[in-house]
Design an enzyme around this catalytic site. Sequence first.
Site, PDB file in Angstrom:
ATOM      1  CE  LYS A 111      98.279  22.906  10.452  1.00  0.00           C
ATOM      2  NZ  LYS A 111      97.916  22.135   9.277  1.00  0.00           N
ATOM      3  CD  GLN A 123      98.526  19.524   6.953  1.00  0.00           C
ATOM      4  OE1 GLN A 123      98.045  19.995   7.981  1.00  0.00           O
ATOM      5  NE2 GLN A 123      99.163  20.272   6.066  1.00  0.00           N
ATOM      6  CG  ASP A 149      91.648  23.565   7.395  1.00  0.00           C
ATOM      7  OD1 ASP A 149      92.489  24.448   7.624  1.00  0.00           O
ATOM      8  OD2 ASP A 149      91.936  22.364   7.214  1.00  0.00           O
TER       9      ASP A 149
END
Length: 295
Positions: A53, A97, A120
């Site tokens: 990422k 995460q 997200d």
Amino acid sequence: MTATIIDGKAFAAKVRGQVADHVARLKGQGITPGLAVVLVGEDPASAVYVKNKGIQTKEAGMASFEHRLPAETSEADLLAVIDRLNADPAVHGILVQLPLPGHLNADLVINAIDPSKDVDGFHISNVGLLGTGQKSMVPCTPLGCLMMLRDHLGDLSGLNAVVVGRSNIVGKPMAQLLLGDSCTVTIAHSRTRDLAAVCRGADILVAAVGRPEMITADFIKPGATVIDVGINRIERDGKKKLVGDVDFTSAAKVAGAITPVPGGVGPMTIACLLANTVTACCRANGLSEPEGLTA
Ligand code: GUN
């Protein structure tokens, strides 16, 4: 019939190119989109994702902020990091995460993120906005699937879509997105009776169950478009292998189009994370949103 292979790797590269163009335009106006990723603990798979990422964020011209915290970080300390990122004007997107270490409450942590920075799309406000058809941040993997479906099929209106899997990360938001594009949507799962017959009704079949090669040719309507979200590590003939939830070899003989594993949905997830960060940045600055990069 031999299915068309939907090349997620090439499509993701195209999306990243569009993102980079938008970033260049924003930088011309003195604005640099920034993405902060928070990793708690040492899970090796998560560490690889976070590293990728960071690399791709920088390649797109954006600012990348990484926060690596020890596995024993307290909830209060993690929430303090999120508060700081919420207040930081250089940060337009925040990703924590998952999975988090067991002593941390993931729902509590995710819902502490400013919803407008929740790239997200996991915050309860974004889940509610998506469910009611309002502008939201959309989870990256289902957004990537939707982009590939639109690109391959054009208008999805009226098509029968079956989503196998009911997770909050993929199955449920995928179903909402397909409904938003006027598909007739069924969510199937481990308790569904005669799953193969349900799947055979699908013009669009999205497999997100996490069971290696469970969906075989007899689950597929001839000519259907099959999107395989599964990433399963298996060992076959003494070799480690990555396979999807779909038995690719048999399914490709029946489907009209299919995504491979690897090289299908996988690369789209990070591309959509970058797209969401640009979208969040544009919204934060009152600018028009990048076309083609949102739901
Ligand atoms: N872990 C595995 N996939 C994801 C994802 O899409 N977002 C976050 N935050 N964690 C993940």
